[in-house]
Design an enzyme around this catalytic site. Structure first.
Site, PDB file in Angstrom:
ATOM      1  N   ARG A  35       0.827  -1.212   0.000  1.00 23.66           N
ATOM      2  CA  ARG A  35       0.000   0.000   0.000  1.00 23.66           C
ATOM      3  C   ARG A  35       0.861   1.262   0.000  1.00 23.66           C
ATOM      4  NH1 ARG A  35      -5.624  -0.750   1.668  1.00 23.66           N
ATOM      5  NH2 ARG A  35      -6.058  -2.806   0.871  1.00 23.66           N
ATOM      6  N   ARG A  39      -3.677   6.281   0.799  1.00 18.70           N
ATOM      7  CA  ARG A  39      -4.236   7.505   1.375  1.00 18.70           C
ATOM      8  C   ARG A  39      -3.303   8.290   2.287  1.00 18.70           C
ATOM      9  NH1 ARG A  39      -9.303   4.466   3.403  1.00 18.70           N
ATOM     10  NH2 ARG A  39      -7.609   2.962   3.397  1.00 18.70           N
ATOM     11  N   ARG A  48      -8.055  11.575  -5.263  1.00 21.88           N
ATOM     12  CA  ARG A  48      -9.299  10.918  -4.860  1.00 21.88           C
ATOM     13  C   ARG A  48     -10.446  11.907  -4.653  1.00 21.88           C
ATOM     14  NH1 ARG A  48     -12.182   8.131  -4.151  1.00 21.88           N
ATOM     15  NH2 ARG A  48     -12.234   6.833  -2.304  1.00 21.88           N
TER      16      ARG A  48
HETATM   17  O1  CP3 Z   1       0.130  -1.154  -2.512  1.00 20.52           O
HETATM   18  C1  CP3 Z   1      -0.429  -0.385  -3.303  1.00 20.52           C
HETATM   19  O2  CP3 Z   1      -0.314   0.834  -3.201  1.00 20.52           O
HETATM   20  C2  CP3 Z   1      -1.194  -0.981  -4.489  1.00 20.52           C
HETATM   21  C3  CP3 Z   1      -2.612  -0.917  -4.415  1.00 20.52           C
HETATM   22  C4  CP3 Z   1      -3.460  -1.878  -3.585  1.00 20.52           C
HETATM   23  C5  CP3 Z   1      -4.713  -1.473  -3.068  1.00 20.52           C
HETATM   24  N1  CP3 Z   1      -5.332  -2.567  -2.557  1.00 20.52           N
HETATM   25  C6  CP3 Z   1      -5.249  -0.112  -3.150  1.00 20.52           C
HETATM   26  C7  CP3 Z   1      -6.359   0.299  -2.277  1.00 20.52           C
HETATM   27  C8  CP3 Z   1      -3.300  -3.236  -3.305  1.00 20.52           C
HETATM   28  C9  CP3 Z   1      -2.121  -4.148  -3.575  1.00 20.52           C
HETATM   29  C10 CP3 Z   1      -4.499  -3.659  -2.649  1.00 20.52           C
HETATM   30  C11 CP3 Z   1      -4.749  -5.036  -2.229  1.00 20.52           C
HETATM   31  C12 CP3 Z   1      -5.917  -5.344  -1.394  1.00 20.52           C
HETATM   32  N2  CP3 Z   1      -7.158  -4.778  -1.423  1.00 20.52           N
HETATM   33  C13 CP3 Z   1      -5.948  -6.399  -0.458  1.00 20.52           C
HETATM   34  C14 CP3 Z   1      -4.822  -7.345  -0.180  1.00 20.52           C
HETATM   35  C15 CP3 Z   1      -3.812  -6.746   0.735  1.00 20.52           C
HETATM   36  C16 CP3 Z   1      -4.323  -6.481   2.120  1.00 20.52           C
HETATM   37  O3  CP3 Z   1      -4.379  -5.286   2.462  1.00 20.52           O
HETATM   38  O4  CP3 Z   1      -4.636  -7.437   2.809  1.00 20.52           O
HETATM   39  C17 CP3 Z   1      -7.229  -6.413   0.120  1.00 20.52           C
HETATM   40  C18 CP3 Z   1      -7.722  -7.350   1.194  1.00 20.52           C
HETATM   41  C19 CP3 Z   1      -7.985  -5.389  -0.504  1.00 20.52           C
HETATM   42  C20 CP3 Z   1      -9.410  -5.045  -0.268  1.00 20.52           C
HETATM   43  C21 CP3 Z   1      -9.588  -3.644   0.130  1.00 20.52           C
HETATM   44  N3  CP3 Z   1      -9.475  -2.570  -0.723  1.00 20.52           N
HETATM   45  C22 CP3 Z   1      -9.943  -3.145   1.408  1.00 20.52           C
HETATM   46  C23 CP3 Z   1     -10.155  -3.988   2.630  1.00 20.52           C
HETATM   47  C24 CP3 Z   1     -10.052  -1.759   1.295  1.00 20.52           C
HETATM   48  C25 CP3 Z   1     -10.548  -0.789   2.336  1.00 20.52           C
HETATM   49  C26 CP3 Z   1      -9.649  -0.661   3.467  1.00 20.52           C
HETATM   50  C27 CP3 Z   1      -8.497   0.230   3.120  1.00 20.52           C
HETATM   51  O5  CP3 Z   1      -7.364  -0.074   3.475  1.00 20.52           O
HETATM   52  O6  CP3 Z   1      -8.781   1.284   2.552  1.00 20.52           O
HETATM   53  C28 CP3 Z   1      -9.704  -1.415  -0.040  1.00 20.52           C
HETATM   54  C29 CP3 Z   1      -9.632  -0.066  -0.621  1.00 20.52           C
HETATM   55  C30 CP3 Z   1      -8.307   0.354  -1.162  1.00 20.52           C
HETATM   56  N4  CP3 Z   1      -7.466  -0.419  -1.910  1.00 20.52           N
HETATM   57  C31 CP3 Z   1      -7.725   1.649  -1.042  1.00 20.52           C
HETATM   58  C32 CP3 Z   1      -6.516   1.622  -1.734  1.00 20.52           C
HETATM   59  C33 CP3 Z   1      -5.554   2.751  -1.949  1.00 20.52           C
HETATM   60  C34 CP3 Z   1      -8.369   2.850  -0.370  1.00 20.52           C
HETATM   61  C35 CP3 Z   1      -9.455   3.337  -1.239  1.00 20.52           C
HETATM   62  C36 CP3 Z   1      -9.631   4.815  -1.205  1.00 20.52           C
HETATM   63  O7  CP3 Z   1      -8.803   5.550  -1.791  1.00 20.52           O
HETATM   64  O8  CP3 Z   1     -10.639   5.271  -0.644  1.00 20.52           O
END
Ligand code: CP3
Length: 355
Positions: A35, A39, A48
């Protein structure tokens, strides 16, 4: 189209990240962070405000721009393409939305075996074209700097949990109830997910991804060892076997599997991604020192003052002992509250200590 060579036939890589993924000595310990493009970055939050999460993901130029932010800002040793693990579910027939402060939502979650049978298995070239194009753009941009691009996908259990629960879950009650009461439909669901994810990962390698990471975020949180071996491991093994044909290193990252880490690692992948439950040396010994490892720093340590964070970084580096095959990373994604300055200092410190 990039020619994908069989494993081993490629020339030896020069970038520290790909060298570490191959277990080769590198000029320094490579570092990137799960990540890293999220954010906690003001530039990301600004984007965003003008675009929804799905717009960012589906517009190749915007996804490429976000991918490059942390590489340009901190000099990360790898770029992970900006996307999420959930968009491939849309092509299968599930309705996905990212709800502010609530995370991902599936509008029509799976409740019955018939719902499983209605899911499609379309090719990634059709359903994930935006992300594949973003990979091509980032690769062109980073090739001259020798910074590799990582593609990724979710593992079948983790995706099934979203498809069944309709969002992130604490105890995975619906998922486990479905798994235990409808074992045949469970198997069909995980088989479909495995097909879609392996096709997607192979397409990312063809588009130019130089490494692939599989995220199994929730299997270890949800299941004990016996259920993991019975209901998850066969599908993960199939996924890693299929993706092994991409000719690029594959990272097998799972969270909460430290009670059966060797079993999770045995599913496949070249590199094993570690959460922070076990100290790095113990986890590495369990995985086997011949396998490269990545991760292990608790992302919450980035919320601590630098003097404490530095001790924790040094502890991970000390336990890695300068062995080849170590990629410095966090054990789970950075949280939005992470101070940008701590990310910068972390990268500088790892670089200074290991150069
Ligand atoms: O690392 C990076 O910067 C690459 C992008 C990336 C995102 N999600 C962007 C994201 C990657 C590799 C993921 C993987 C992901 N997404 C996983 C596996 C890794 C982990 O964290 O366990 C999972 C389970 C998800 C599902 C997911 N997506 C959740 C649970 C959430 C909400 C919680 C959170 O951390 O925000 C997301 C949203 C998400 N994915 C955001 C981002 C940047 C935030 C969205 C926003 O900008 O509002």
């Amino acid at each position: 189209m990039t020619q994908v060579l069989p494993a081993g036939s490629d020339a030896e890589p020069t970038s520290p990240f790909l060298r570490a993924c191959g277990g080769l000595p590198a000029e320094r310990t490579p570092v990137w962070l799960l990540r890293q493009a999220g954010r906690y970055l003001p530039e990301y939050r600004a984007l965003r405000e003008r675009h929804s999460m799905l717009e960012l993901i589906r517009t190749p130029e915007l996804a490429a721009q976000v991918t490059l932010l942390p590489v340009d800002e901190f000099g990360m040793d790898a770029a992970i393409v900006f996307s999420d693990i959930l968009p491939p579910l849309v092509g299968m027939g599930l309705e996905l939305d990212f709800v502010e402060a609530d995370g991902p939502r599936i509008g029509n979650p799976i409740a019955t075996p018939r719902d499983v049978d209605l899911l499609g298995v379309p090719p990634a070239e059709e359903t994930m074209a935006g992300t594949l194009e973003a990979i091509r753009i980032v690769r062109r941009e980073l090739e001259p700097r020798d910074v590799p691009v990582i593609g990724f996908a979710g593992a079948p259990f983790t995706l099934a949990s979203y498809a069944i629960e309709g969002g992130t879950s604490k105890n995975f009650t619906r998922t486990k109830a479905f798994m235990l009461s409808e074992p045949a439909a469970w198997k069909r669901l995980l088989t479909k997910l495995t097909t879609v994810q392996s096709d997607y990962l192979l397409a990312q390698a063809r588009a130019g991804a130089q490494a692939l990471q599989v995220f199994d975020s929730w299997a270890g949180r949800a299941l004990g060892r016996d259920d993991y071996l019975r209901y998850v491991a066969p599908h993960n093994r199939e996924l890693f076997a299929a993706v092994g044909r991409a000719g690029v290193p594959v990272i097998n990252f799972s969270l909460g599997t430290s009670a059966y880490l060797a079993d999770a690692a045995a599913c496949g992948g070249d590199v094993v991604g570690l959460d922070w439950q076990l100290p790095l040396d113990r986890a590495w010994a369990e995985v086997g020192y011949e396998r490269p490892v990545q991760g292990n720093l608790d992302p919450a340590t980035l919320l601590a003052p630098w003097r404490e964070l530095r001790v924790r970084i040094d502890d991970v580096l000390d336990r890695a002992g300068g062995r080849p095959g170590h990629v410095f990373n966090v054990g789970h994604g950075l949280v939005p509250q992470t101070p940008v300055d701590n990310v910068r200092r972390l990268v500088e410190h790892v670089r200074e200590r290991t150069s």
